[in-house]
Structure formats: C-alpha cells, structure tokens
Design an enzyme around this catalytic site. Sequence first.
Site, short mmCIF file in Angstrom:
data_model
loop_
_atom_site.label_atom_id
_atom_site.label_comp_id
_atom_site.label_asym_id
_atom_site.label_seq_id
_atom_site.Cartn_x
_atom_site.Cartn_y
_atom_site.Cartn_z
N ASP A 133 0.84 -1.19 0.00
CA ASP A 133 0.00 0.00 0.00
C ASP A 133 0.88 1.24 0.00
OD1 ASP A 133 -2.35 1.40 -0.09
OD2 ASP A 133 -2.66 1.41 2.07
N TYR A 135 1.36 5.57 -0.54
CA TYR A 135 0.90 6.73 0.23
C TYR A 135 0.95 7.94 -0.71
CZ TYR A 135 0.51 9.22 4.78
OH TYR A 135 0.10 9.95 5.87
N HIS A 140 -3.88 13.83 1.43
CA HIS A 140 -4.09 12.96 2.59
C HIS A 140 -2.85 12.98 3.49
CE1 HIS A 140 -5.23 9.45 4.98
NE2 HIS A 140 -4.06 8.90 4.69
N ARG A 149 2.26 16.25 13.09
CA ARG A 149 3.45 17.12 13.12
C ARG A 149 3.08 18.46 12.47
NH1 ARG A 149 4.80 12.30 10.81
NH2 ARG A 149 4.40 13.31 8.82
N GLU A 205 -10.37 4.07 3.92
CA GLU A 205 -9.46 4.89 3.12
C GLU A 205 -9.81 4.68 1.65
OE1 GLU A 205 -5.33 4.16 4.21
OE2 GLU A 205 -5.50 5.60 5.87
N GLU A 207 -9.10 4.42 -1.93
CA GLU A 207 -7.90 4.18 -2.73
C GLU A 207 -8.29 3.48 -4.03
OE1 GLU A 207 -4.50 2.58 -0.72
OE2 GLU A 207 -5.13 3.35 1.24
N ASP A 239 -8.81 0.59 2.14
CA ASP A 239 -7.80 0.18 3.11
C ASP A 239 -8.33 0.49 4.51
OD1 ASP A 239 -5.41 -0.47 4.38
OD2 ASP A 239 -4.54 1.52 4.04
N ARG A 243 -7.94 3.67 13.67
CA ARG A 243 -7.05 4.80 13.96
C ARG A 243 -6.47 4.77 15.36
NH1 ARG A 243 -5.80 5.90 8.92
NH2 ARG A 243 -7.58 6.57 7.66
N GLN A 246 -3.78 2.13 15.31
CA GLN A 246 -2.69 2.66 14.46
C GLN A 246 -1.84 3.68 15.23
OE1 GLN A 246 -4.17 4.58 10.90
NE2 GLN A 246 -2.16 4.78 9.97
N LYS A 259 -4.33 -2.20 10.19
CA LYS A 259 -4.67 -2.23 8.76
C LYS A 259 -4.94 -3.64 8.25
CE LYS A 259 -3.31 2.12 7.48
NZ LYS A 259 -4.08 3.04 6.65
N THR A 263 -8.85 -5.69 3.80
CA THR A 263 -8.77 -4.71 2.72
C THR A 263 -9.83 -5.13 1.71
OG1 THR A 263 -6.38 -4.55 3.05
CG2 THR A 263 -7.25 -3.63 0.99
N THR A 366 -4.45 6.84 0.14
CA THR A 366 -5.74 7.51 0.23
C THR A 366 -5.77 8.72 -0.69
OG1 THR A 366 -5.80 6.81 2.52
CG2 THR A 366 -7.40 8.49 1.86
N GLU A 380 -9.88 12.52 8.25
CA GLU A 380 -9.76 13.88 7.70
C GLU A 380 -11.11 14.61 7.73
OE1 GLU A 380 -7.19 13.58 3.87
OE2 GLU A 380 -7.79 11.58 4.50
MN MN Z 1 -3.84 3.24 2.92
#
Ligand code: MN
Length: 433
Positions: A133, A135, A140, A149, A205, A207, A239, A243, A246, A259, A263, A366, A380
């Site tokens: 997978d 990114y 996203h 961050r 997610e 995708e 996906d 959270r 994670q 995850k 899927t 995503t 999000e």
């Molecule tokens: Mn993903």
Amino acid sequence: MNKKTTGSWVESANLEDCDFPIENLPFGSFHVLSDVTQKNHIGIAIGSQILPLTQLSEKIAIPEGLQEAFQAFDQANLNAYMAMPEVVLQNCRKFLIQLLEKNSAYQSQLKDCLILQSDVQMHIPCRIPDFTDFYSGIHHATNVGKMLRPDEPLAANYQWIPVAYHGRSSSIIPSGKAIVRPLGQTRASGGKPPYFQATRKLDYELELGVFIGKPNTQGHPIAIENAEEHFFGMCILNDWSARDIQAWEAMPLGPFLAKNFATSISPWIVTKHALAPFRAPWNRKEEDPQPLDYLESKTNRSSGAIQIDLEIYLLTQAMKEKKIPPQKIASSDFSRAAYWTVAQLITHHASNGCNLSSGDLFGTGTLSGELSEQAGSLLELSQGGKLPISLDHGEQRSFLEDGDTVIFKAYCVSKDAVRIGLGECRTEILPTI
Ligand code: MN
C-alpha cells in the site's frame, strides 16, 4: 467525435451511465449462486451481464494466438493470463470486442451463455501473491501529517520517494463481504497504560488498486520506460484502518494490525487498455523537487496520469431501516490527488531488484482532494473525530459504527470517449465477535 461508435448487442451495455459498456470489458472471477459446487469461472462484465470465458472454447472457435489465453481461462487462472505478453492481451481484447459488438456474427452462439451479474457471487479477481500500500495521495499525507506534526506535515522523504508499507494479501476481500470490527491494543493520552478493546475509531481509506501483469525477475529492476508493460489494470480499494490501534502501534515500523484485518476491493479489474482514453499529462509543480532520473520519463510526463472520478457513500443502519438511500459524503479524483503515477509506483517498487509477481496488488494510498469535502477518510473529514459530520437525516459520524455500509464508486469520463466505470466497493461493518 461520436462517442457511441461501437455499441453492443447486449442492450444493457448501451445504457448511459453504464459502468460496463463494450469499451470496458473488465475481468473478474465468480461462481454462479445456483451452482452447489461453487465452481470458479473467469468472465468479463458487459452491461448488467457477464460473458463467462471459462469453457468458452467449447462453444466457439478460438483464433490462433489466443489458445493459451483461453486455456488459462478454462483453468480459471487469471494470473496466468495477466502474465502474458502485451500482444496477446491486446489481441484478446480485440477478439472479445468482436464477440460482443453490435451485429457480431457470434451473437446467436453467445446469447445463451450470458449470466446476470445478480446471479453470481464475485470473488477477488485473481490470486494476490503480495499487497503493497503506497501513500501517494499528497493531500491525505499533508492532512494526516498536520495532525501529527503541525510544523512539518510532510516527512522529508515524501516528495522524493513513493512511500509505502507492505500489507497483507490474505485478508483482501471482495466487495459485498462484511468485515468484523477489529480488537486491538491502544492507549489513552497522557501516558496511561494501554488497554485491549474493540476499535472505537474504525475508518475507511478511499484508494485505487493497481494489478501487476507481467512479472520481473528478482534482481532486475523495471525501467520507467517499461513500467506500463507490467501494469495490468485497476480496481477500487478500501484500506480499512483502526485509527486508535494505528496511533499506538505505528512507531517505529509503520502500520500493522490497524490495517491488516481487512482490505476490500471491487471485483472487476478494469484493464489499462480500457483506461487508455482517460490518460492525461502528469506534472510536478515547479517549486517541488523534480523526480530523480529513474522516476522520470517523457511518456510519464505526457500520459502518466489517469483521470478517474471517485465517490464515497455512507449507508447507516438507521438509514437502512428507514429505507433512505446511501448518502454521498465526499468525492475526489485520482489524477489530482496522486503525487506519483502508476508507472512511478511500479518502477520504484522494483528499483532495488524486488520481484513483482503477476497478480500483485498495489494500493495507491488515500486519494483525498485538496478541499475538505474531498477527504478520502473520516479521520480527515471529521478532523480526527473533533468535528463529526452530519448526515442529512440527522445522524452524525466521527468514525464508523456497526451496521454502517461504506460504498466507493469510481468511473472515467471524457468528452471524447464513452464513459466507463470500475463498479463499486461495498462493505458492511459487523460488531466485534
Ligand atoms: Mn492506505
């Protein structure tokens, strides 16, 4: 240009907004619901029907050069077909169009072979040896990065490397199969000890999936000029992400149990040939780092992107009980959401000599758009759960509840070509066992 140039003798394929006109012809794997032996077949979708390719060689003469392809279909082995040379794939597509086009000489032989899609159970389309997978959705990555961050939302490597993690292929399931809310370890904020419970932050997610066709040998990277030879086709991919699990497990090695419980993918592989009319130029903003040479090519610049529209719908338990239709909660599109192209993903993955196999699946990452209503995850859309979304009938959601059904749709439109769709990826959430 007249968009409706071809057309099919299968009337449902000629309807406007049909996902599966003759210009599409995606491959899938299924068994007929009434068949107690649940024999696996390969077929192509045409309108609301399926033309089974398995044992089709018993009904019609197969042209020279396609015998091996139809032997693979007879053994219900799509992986073997996906690995075949480009010329075979192209000739097979031409032949399938001849079978199904308007006024086809084959119509009388084939009309009794068709099976209604509503009469089958779709499977995952092929054996999936490995799942990676990526990114590549930069909005996203930025949105999620901001939560973690605020000063440096994008990691230093993001604009240089198509970042990815290695997922788990055994828990990939087809659209229509429910998932069970996973259990896992998580931790409250403030340094308290972790605890083990059903996830409270279950998320989707949005995708796309990329299927590898032609394999490469270990130790032999794939030059970007050749990357598209290894690209077989695409599906929709969800996906699933827990959270809270994670957030606690991801450092230092990335996603794992948050995850890999499931899927979901749409069951039809739309081939790169069907996607060809929807190719678009690919650009990298001037102020951003330009790709290193091994990820750069003229073809990738001129036609590396693919225009695919994406939509997310939610159908809650209460909506099902009140017979309210699914509500669209976000929409986005692949070409604007993705920072890297399919060719760049393939080339980067194999750049260290890693061997890709026929049937390997990549998730794109995503595919959130730039605007908040284009978010590809609830993380999000609800800003980490802080701002729940309100549904039209009154319910709210920060994350998914038991009984919710998530539906992703994807389709390609262009002023010059007949619309095609990737179908849908639909999954219901069941309570923890
Ligand atoms: Mn993903």
